[in-house]
Scaffold this active site. Structure first.
Site, PDB file in Angstrom:
ATOM      1  CB  ALA A  16      27.854  -3.749   1.439  1.00  0.00           C
ATOM      2  N   PRO A  17      26.993  -6.620   2.770  1.00  0.00           N
ATOM      3  CG  PRO A  17      25.427  -8.152   2.010  1.00  0.00           C
ATOM      4  CD  PRO A  17      25.897  -6.757   1.803  1.00  0.00           C
ATOM      5  N   GLY A  18      29.656  -8.943   3.599  1.00  0.00           N
ATOM      6  CA  GLY A  18      31.038  -9.265   3.273  1.00  0.00           C
ATOM      7  C   GLY A  18      32.014  -8.740   4.308  1.00  0.00           C
ATOM      8  CB  ILE A  19      35.661  -9.318   4.673  1.00  0.00           C
ATOM      9  CG1 ILE A  19      35.474 -10.830   4.895  1.00  0.00           C
ATOM     10  CG2 ILE A  19      36.805  -8.794   5.536  1.00  0.00           C
ATOM     11  CD1 ILE A  19      36.637 -11.671   4.403  1.00  0.00           C
ATOM     12  CE  LYS A  40      34.153   0.213  -3.480  1.00  0.00           C
ATOM     13  NZ  LYS A  40      34.872  -0.546  -4.539  1.00  0.00           N
ATOM     14  CG  ASP A  67      32.025   2.601 -15.402  1.00  0.00           C
ATOM     15  OD1 ASP A  67      33.007   3.246 -14.993  1.00  0.00           O
ATOM     16  OD2 ASP A  67      31.213   3.046 -16.235  1.00  0.00           O
ATOM     17  N   GLY A 102      36.069  -3.532   4.307  1.00  0.00           N
ATOM     18  CA  GLY A 102      37.287  -3.121   3.630  1.00  0.00           C
ATOM     19  C   GLY A 102      38.216  -2.337   4.538  1.00  0.00           C
ATOM     20  CG  MET A 103      42.065  -3.609   5.263  1.00  0.00           C
ATOM     21  SD  MET A 103      43.745  -4.198   4.929  1.00  0.00           S
ATOM     22  CE  MET A 103      43.685  -5.822   5.698  1.00  0.00           C
TER      23      MET A 103
END
Length: 575
Positions: free
Chosen positions: A315-318, A336, A371, A320-321
């Site tokens: 997915a685009p974006g930074i 996710k 949700d 996740g940790m």
């Protein structure tokens, strides 16, 4: 003569399902009394109890079926016979769609989400209600035109009886007619029309909603009347006839409605008319049938997968940790996966992350938390996984993966509605878009806080922008209750050199939060700083957060509306 095992098992599952849904409706039926008595704490408790019902009944049913089947695993022949026997019972079940999902849940619980075959469970629906079932028994229908609308509205409001009187019914009627005449569809000025309202009232938070549509010359427009209570009387807060606003009212970031729906599929068919772009699974979720919504989501996903050829990608974006997130570019959902090990300085466990997601599921999301659906052993065609994504998953979550010749099976994942990460949105936004997005961002934090949720990590990358321009929080691993936080002001430095020290000159406990520090990571760009200080400077003041905590402890339940303040009749009248 002893009943065949497959028949006994099928009947037991259906009986347990009907017991579950009977209790579901019983809790739902209490909504009217809670609204009339302003029992807002009761609203929250009932919502949580109803969400927990499904898993409780599935667990109890699973234990009973295991006992009936004995210690040995049933044969494939018996499993097919059980499904066949259950299918024979479905014509007698008025809520057969959700019953199929309940059967699936029991089956998957018994087999720990393995041996998923269409001949054993309902990957595809067994029955259909047809394209155009008769919905008239659910509806009140009023035929009118603009000239006669006041008389129609008087009858309409009278048909929905509450123990509380209307505060000023005539005023509300004037407001509804004025708003429709000035802002409603132009065709209403020229043609007679019908108002079709569901007989059952939709309840959520502090509101009761009369939900229906306007039908005129082959066109359909939403017609939703939100009702609010003063404690002594009720009043109409606004009228909603815009499809976009109707979609927001039934949005994926809100608490589930309570509506008495013995046959929820019929409600979904009706609501689909006013929200044609909203998938069925989101409508099922919105009316509290979120477990069947999960079934519908999986069917929707399978259908989309069959009709597309592209690959799943990161997915685009930074990144996740805690989570690795991926998507199918043409699909409106992200997947996710919890990483095996978290990027420092994250200090939470896998079980703590799952607990946070359960908390969000059961909490009032006030339109500001997306949700999610939780899946176990979710299968993907291996040839649809991009090389980059496969390499990423093998690196960050190898223990969650099982690879076969043609499948990638992920042991545990969440699905969530796809949004544009707020940080990416702001990178491309013009001045007006930036201002609106930051106004939404601050409002999201304030509304979450008023609902006793502290987001924890408030970086822009943890919020998304919906297609309606709303800002929604979607990263839950650091959330906690507001009442667990200790908001503090940073004490003044003891000596000038304290300000240059790498270590703080004051003690910091685990739950200590210093709102002044939010500015350090949120307000780095001058434009963002200026707008945030104009619109939301209180977010950087510990006293503001302490005030919210005090309200929560005193049982103050904030008003949160699924529409803007300027939409309210009270605002339009200058109230």
């Amino acid at each position: 003569m002893q009943q065949p095992l497959e028949q006994a098992v099928a009947e037991t599952i259906l009986q347990r399902f009907e017991s579950f849904y009977s209790r579901f409706l019983e809790i739902t039926q209490g909504s009217k009394s809670r609204f009339e008595n302003s029992d807002w704490l009761g609203v929250q408790l009932a919502g949580r109890e109803r969400i927990r019902l499904y898993d409780h009944h599935v667990g109890a049913t699973t234990a009973l079926i295991k006992q009936m089947m004995g210690a040995t695993l049933p044969s494939q022949a018996l499993l097919k016979q059980v499904k066949g026997a259950f299918s024979d019972l479905l014509p007698k079940c008025e809520n057969f769609e959700v019953a199929e999902s309940f059967f699936n849940s029991v089956y998957r619980r018994i087999f720990r989400h393995r041996n998923i075959r269409d001949e054993n469970l309902y990957i595809h629906p067994f029955r259909s209600r047809g394209e155009h079932p008769d919905l008239s028994a659910l509806l009140r229908i009023y035929r009118t035109d603009l000239a006669h609308l006041p008389q129609t509205l008087s009858q309409l409001l009278g048909d929905y009886s509450f123990t509380l009187p209307y505060e000023d019914k005539q005023r509300d009627i004037v407001d509804i007619q004025r708003h429709l005449a000035e802002n409603g569809p132009a065709i209403l000025h020229d043609e007679p029309f019908a108002i079709e309202l569901l007989k059952e009232v939709f309840y959520r938070n502090k509101g009761a909603y009369l939900v229906g549509l306007i039908r005129v010359k082959g066109q359909v427009f939403p017609f939703i009347l939100p009702l609010l209570s003063t404690g002594q009387s009720i009043y109409v807060d606004t009228v909603i006839f815009e499809p976009e606003l109707a979609s927001i009212v039934f949005g994926f970031a809100r608490a589930y409605f309570m509506v008495y729906a013995p046959m929820p599929a019929l409600f979904v068919l009706f609501l689909r008319q006013i929200m044609p772009h909203k998938p069925d699974y989101e409508i099922y979720n919105a009316i509290g049938c979120q477990k069947h919504g999960k079934t519908e989501l999986y069917r929707h996903y399978q259908q989309h997968l069959a009709q597309s050829r592209e690959q799943f990608v990161i997915a685009p974006g930074i990144k996740g940790m805690v989570m690795s997130v991926f998507t199918l570019p043409s699909y409106d959902v992200v997947f996710k996966v919890i990483k095996d090990e978290f990027t420092p300085p994250k200090d939470v466990s896998h079980e703590q992350v799952k607990a946070k997601y359960r908390l969000v599921k059961q909490h009032d999301r006030v339109g500001r938390m997306a949700d999610t659906q939780e899946f176990t052993n979710f299968e993907f065609p291996l040839d649809r996984i991009s090389p980059e994504l496969l390499a990423e998953l093998k690196t960050v979550a190898p223990s969650a993966l099982t690879l076969t010749d043609d499948k990638l099976v992920i042991k545990h994942l969440y699905t969530e509605r796809k949004m544009i990460p707020l940080n990416l949105y702001l990178d491309k936004a013009d001045e007006q878009q930036t201002r609106l997005a930051l106004e939404e961002y601050g409002n999201a934090i304030k509304q979450l806080a008023a609902a006793n949720i502290f987001p924890g990590d408030m970086l822009f990358k943890n919020f998304g922008v919906t297609r309606h321009g709303r800002v929604v929080f979607y990263d839950y691993d650091e959330i906690c209750y507001m009442t667990e936080c200790n908001f503090r002001q940073i004490p003044p430095p003891r000596y000038p050199e304290d300000e240059w020290s790498a270590e703080p000159w004051y003690s910091v406990a685990p739950n200590d939060i210093f709102p002044e520090e939010f500015a350090t990571f949120l307000l780095q760009k001058p434009q963002v700083r200026d707008i945030m200080m104009q619109l939301h400077k209180e977010l950087f003041d510990a006293n503001y957060w302490k005030m919210l905590q005090s309200n929560i402890k005193e049982g103050v339940f904030e008003d949160v509306y699924p529409y803007r303040r300027k939409k309210r009749f009270k605002f339009q009248r200058g109230g």
